[in-house]
Design an enzyme around this catalytic site. Structure first.
Site, PDB file in Angstrom:
ATOM      1  N   THR A 145     -10.954  -2.796  -1.044  1.00 28.76           N
ATOM      2  CA  THR A 145     -12.396  -2.550  -0.941  1.00 28.76           C
ATOM      3  C   THR A 145     -13.019  -2.478  -2.330  1.00 28.76           C
ATOM      4  O   THR A 145     -14.140  -2.961  -2.537  1.00 28.76           O
ATOM      5  CB  THR A 145     -12.667  -1.238  -0.167  1.00 28.76           C
ATOM      6  OG1 THR A 145     -11.916  -1.254   1.034  1.00 28.76           O
ATOM      7  CG2 THR A 145     -14.135  -1.088   0.166  1.00 28.76           C
ATOM      8  N   CYS A 201      -4.162   9.666  -4.104  1.00 31.48           N
ATOM      9  CA  CYS A 201      -4.106   8.552  -5.042  1.00 31.48           C
ATOM     10  C   CYS A 201      -3.134   8.888  -6.170  1.00 31.48           C
ATOM     11  O   CYS A 201      -2.508   8.021  -6.750  1.00 31.48           O
ATOM     12  CB  CYS A 201      -5.497   8.277  -5.596  1.00 31.48           C
ATOM     13  SG  CYS A 201      -6.295   9.762  -6.208  1.00 31.48           S
ATOM     14  N   GLU A 229       1.484   1.071  -2.938  1.00 36.30           N
ATOM     15  CA  GLU A 229       0.982   2.387  -2.540  1.00 36.30           C
ATOM     16  C   GLU A 229       1.160   2.529  -1.032  1.00 36.30           C
ATOM     17  O   GLU A 229       0.704   1.679  -0.270  1.00 36.30           O
ATOM     18  CB  GLU A 229      -0.501   2.522  -2.900  1.00 36.30           C
ATOM     19  CG  GLU A 229      -1.055   3.881  -2.524  1.00 36.30           C
ATOM     20  CD  GLU A 229      -2.530   4.035  -2.876  1.00 36.30           C
ATOM     21  OE1 GLU A 229      -3.327   3.205  -2.443  1.00 36.30           O
ATOM     22  OE2 GLU A 229      -2.862   5.010  -3.576  1.00 36.30           O
TER      23      GLU A 229
HETATM   24  P1  NAD Z   1     -11.153   2.288   1.808  1.00 38.00           P
HETATM   25  O1  NAD Z   1     -11.251   1.350   0.673  1.00 38.00           O
HETATM   26  O2  NAD Z   1     -10.731   1.790   3.130  1.00 38.00           O
HETATM   27  O3  NAD Z   1     -12.576   2.995   2.065  1.00 38.00           O
HETATM   28  C1  NAD Z   1     -13.244   3.714   1.043  1.00 38.00           C
HETATM   29  C2  NAD Z   1     -14.726   3.762   1.360  1.00 38.00           C
HETATM   30  O4  NAD Z   1     -15.282   2.445   1.232  1.00 38.00           O
HETATM   31  C3  NAD Z   1     -15.055   4.213   2.779  1.00 38.00           C
HETATM   32  O5  NAD Z   1     -16.192   5.033   2.735  1.00 38.00           O
HETATM   33  C4  NAD Z   1     -15.355   2.893   3.486  1.00 38.00           C
HETATM   34  O6  NAD Z   1     -16.188   3.016   4.609  1.00 38.00           O
HETATM   35  C5  NAD Z   1     -16.061   2.131   2.376  1.00 38.00           C
HETATM   36  N1  NAD Z   1     -16.088   0.673   2.510  1.00 38.00           N
HETATM   37  C6  NAD Z   1     -15.292  -0.139   3.240  1.00 38.00           C
HETATM   38  N2  NAD Z   1     -15.636  -1.433   3.039  1.00 38.00           N
HETATM   39  C7  NAD Z   1     -16.664  -1.443   2.160  1.00 38.00           C
HETATM   40  C8  NAD Z   1     -17.427  -2.463   1.522  1.00 38.00           C
HETATM   41  N3  NAD Z   1     -17.220  -3.752   1.771  1.00 38.00           N
HETATM   42  N4  NAD Z   1     -18.390  -2.094   0.633  1.00 38.00           N
HETATM   43  C9  NAD Z   1     -18.610  -0.795   0.348  1.00 38.00           C
HETATM   44  N5  NAD Z   1     -17.924   0.219   0.926  1.00 38.00           N
HETATM   45  C10 NAD Z   1     -16.956  -0.099   1.813  1.00 38.00           C
HETATM   46  O7  NAD Z   1     -10.204   3.465   1.304  1.00 38.00           O
HETATM   47  P2  NAD Z   1      -9.685   4.725   2.116  1.00 38.00           P
HETATM   48  O8  NAD Z   1      -8.645   4.283   3.083  1.00 38.00           O
HETATM   49  O9  NAD Z   1     -10.841   5.511   2.621  1.00 38.00           O
HETATM   50  O10 NAD Z   1      -9.009   5.611   0.966  1.00 38.00           O
HETATM   51  C11 NAD Z   1      -7.677   5.455   0.560  1.00 38.00           C
HETATM   52  C12 NAD Z   1      -7.614   4.798  -0.795  1.00 38.00           C
HETATM   53  O11 NAD Z   1      -8.433   5.519  -1.704  1.00 38.00           O
HETATM   54  C13 NAD Z   1      -6.223   4.818  -1.389  1.00 38.00           C
HETATM   55  O12 NAD Z   1      -5.930   3.561  -1.950  1.00 38.00           O
HETATM   56  C14 NAD Z   1      -6.314   5.869  -2.487  1.00 38.00           C
HETATM   57  O13 NAD Z   1      -5.401   5.694  -3.534  1.00 38.00           O
HETATM   58  C15 NAD Z   1      -7.731   5.722  -2.917  1.00 38.00           C
HETATM   59  N6  NAD Z   1      -8.199   6.953  -3.563  1.00 38.00           N
HETATM   60  C16 NAD Z   1      -8.343   6.955  -4.923  1.00 38.00           C
HETATM   61  C17 NAD Z   1      -8.738   8.120  -5.567  1.00 38.00           C
HETATM   62  C18 NAD Z   1      -8.865   8.168  -7.071  1.00 38.00           C
HETATM   63  O14 NAD Z   1      -9.430   9.126  -7.572  1.00 38.00           O
HETATM   64  N7  NAD Z   1      -8.367   7.187  -7.810  1.00 38.00           N
HETATM   65  C19 NAD Z   1      -9.004   9.274  -4.832  1.00 38.00           C
HETATM   66  C20 NAD Z   1      -8.865   9.229  -3.452  1.00 38.00           C
HETATM   67  C21 NAD Z   1      -8.458   8.050  -2.821  1.00 38.00           C
END
Ligand code: NAD
Length: 506
Positions: free
Chosen positions: A260, A312, A410
């Site tokens: 994403t 993460c 991951e």
């Molecule tokens: P995801 O990418 O599926 O979703 C994240 C967010 O993006 C959600 O709100 C989702 O609805 C939104 N989204 C989906 N498609 C989109 C688009 N095309 N445009 C804009 N927004 C969109 O991730 P997830 O499953 O919610 O979270 C897990 C991931 O997040 C893992 O890879 C984890 O490592 C990462 N993460 C990183 C951190 C960090 O600080 N580096 C912290 C927490 C989670």
């Protein structure tokens, strides 16, 4: 368990709400979940979102998502509110941030219960989340209060006919898009510095954990935050995509998956909008030959089993010095086998379920793949069959080949891959041999030697003889594919400000 029937014109759903958690109805029943210009509206988006209790797999609430039109209304509200908010003094903005922190603390027991219900977090983990979110608002309140004195700093130009001064300006209305693993916390890491800097915000919560994020809207109303400074648009990917491509948005801050993240970056590229990305990781923990074994095992266990591995920053690749590998492995397996894996019905639970059915399916597929490849599973390796909900066993694999997905990708679950090493150089090379670079842990009795190893690792946040502690005044973010930019600390604030220099004739 309390059963509640809810009917709308189109749908009737029966919800299960565990009474022992006592989550107040105002946090669960949200017929109006879209927050725009200081008012709550009923979502006019497509399919309703069901909030699922991962300890049972049952739905406990329904949320109507925002429509594309409501996303546009939210960005308009943020654009209008920006005119005055940017001119509001840092000291005044600090007052609002402190009030949000106090508001979070005031609702702590309710928010803890909601996190346990929606995320499956054990109580102590849910408590840490609320405390961390509040601490982040307090920290950025302090930074906001200092901003007024920092504006217009003189710059000597070496030309007596001219003076120079530097200002730091808020970027404008910002889009904040977050994941589901630490709701409220990762939001606080964005919202607090954005508001402190003078930006207005449109928040897009994860569709899996909307309810906890809506509390920020309640608090905005409660503390009299000017209308439009914070807006919230619940929904899935299409709502996030609409928000990220809205022409009024001047900055995007995203936390989520790499897949994403790259779509968000593409949307930002279309309009040359600055973007911060907090993405995934495959972080190492290195246990050096002189490590205290009990301590090393504590850090290794916390680094992969906290939040059921849905971090993460999870240290999901363990490298241990060959001389102590057998002892560390035995102690780690013994500790893992004692972990109490249970849902919110068990007050002493140490590890809960995975949060979503999608994540449950993904982790089960990884365990299957590991079995098919004949990986050496030394504990766990299965879903938990005797419980409802999305439970998996805390799982450890030994001698994992470095080209296997369990070593490289991951997983976002309680799955640890182990290898041993014979030299520090080998450990460092193994640790850095990854596309990611978010976090790392080094354990060793000689603190200087361990710190020297830390300096050689490509990671944004490294713990030496401790594990997974994140303070608001440190930096959070990664090298390589773990993201772009840094959250927290002064860097988190800088992400929402642009530099303006004024050169004037005397
Ligand atoms: P995801 O990418 O599926 O979703 C994240 C967010 O993006 C959600 O709100 C989702 O609805 C939104 N989204 C989906 N498609 C989109 C688009 N095309 N445009 C804009 N927004 C969109 O991730 P997830 O499953 O919610 O979270 C897990 C991931 O997040 C893992 O890879 C984890 O490592 C990462 N993460 C990183 C951190 C960090 O600080 N580096 C912290 C927490 C989670």
């Amino acid at each position: 368990m309390k059963r509640i029937k809810m009917e709308t014109a189109a749908v009737t759903t029966t919800f299960s709400r565990p009474q022992h958690l006592n989550v107040p109805a105002d946090l669960l029943e949200r017929p109006e979940a879209v927050f725009v210009g200081g008012c709550w509206q009923a979502g006019r988006g497509a399919a309703a979102i069901l909030a699922i209790d991962p300890s049972t797999g049952e739905a406990f609430a329904r949320i109507l998502p925002a429509s594309a039109e409501q996303v546009a209304e939210a960005t308009q509200a943020a654009e209008r509110a920006f005119i005055d908010w940017r001119r509001t003094s840092g000291a005044r903005r600090a007052d609002f941030l402190r009030a949000i922190a106090a508001g979070l603390r005031g609702r702590k027991p309710d928010l803890v219960a909601l996190q346990m219900l929606n995320n499956g977090k054990p109580r102590y983990e849910a408590e840490i989340d609320v405390d961390d979110a509040a601490a982040t608002f307090d920290y950025y309140a302090d930074l906001a209060a200092e901003l007024d004195d920092q504006q217009g700093r003189p710059v000597l130009l070496g030309d007596e006919s001219l003076t120079g001064a530097t200002y730091l300006e808020p970027l404008g209305p910002v889009a904040l898009v977050v994941a589901w693993n630490f709701p409220m916390v990762t939001t606080a890491w964005k919202l607090a510095p954005a508001l402190a800097a003078g930006c207005t915000a449109v928040l897009k919560p994860s569709e899996f954990t909307t309810l906890a994020e809506l509390v920020y809207g309640d608090l905005a109303t409660q503390i009299g935050l000017p209308a439009g400074v914070l807006n919230i648009v619940p929904g899935g990917g299409s709502v996030g995509a609409a928000l990220c491509s809205d022409r009024r948005i001047r900055k995007i801050s995203f936390t989520g998956s790499n897949a994403t993240g790259s779509q968000v970056m593409a949307a930002a590229a279309g309009r040359i909008v600055p973007v911060s990305l907090e993405l995934g990781g495959k972080s190492p923990i290195i246990i050096l030959e002189d490590a205290d074994i009990a301590q090393a095992v504590e850090f290794a266990s916390a680094g992969i089993f906290f939040n059921c591995g849905q971090m993460c920053s999870a240290t999901s690749r363990l490298m241990v010095a060959e001389g102590i590998a057998e002892d560390v492995t035995a102690a780690l397996v013994a500790k893992t086998n004692q972990l109490l894996v249970a849902g919110h019905d068990e007050p002493d639970a140490q590890m809960g379920p995975l949060t979503t059915t999608e994540q449950f399916a993904k982790v089960k597929a990884v365990l299957e793949k590991a079995r098919a490849a004949g990986l050496d599973c030394i504990t766990g390796g299965n879903p938990v069959h005797d419980r409802r909900g999305f439970f998996v066993e805390p799982s450890i694999y030994r001698n994992v080949p470095t080209d296997h997905a369990v070593w490289r990708e991951e997983i976002f679950g309680p799955v640890l891959a182990m290898r041993s090493f014979t030299s520090v150089d080998e450990a460092v090379a193994l640790a850095n041999d990854t596309d990611f670079g978010l976090a790392a842990t080094v354990v060793g009795t000689d603190g200087d030697a361990a710190a020297a190893v830390a300096r050689r690792l490509d990671a944004g946040h490294i713990w030496v003889n401790t594990s997974q502690m994140i303070f608001p005044n440190t930096a959070w973010g990664g090298f390589k594919a773990s993201g772009i930019g840094r959250e927290l600390g002064p860097w988190g604030l800088a992400a929402y400000r642009g530099v303006k220099h004024i050169t004037s004739a005397v």
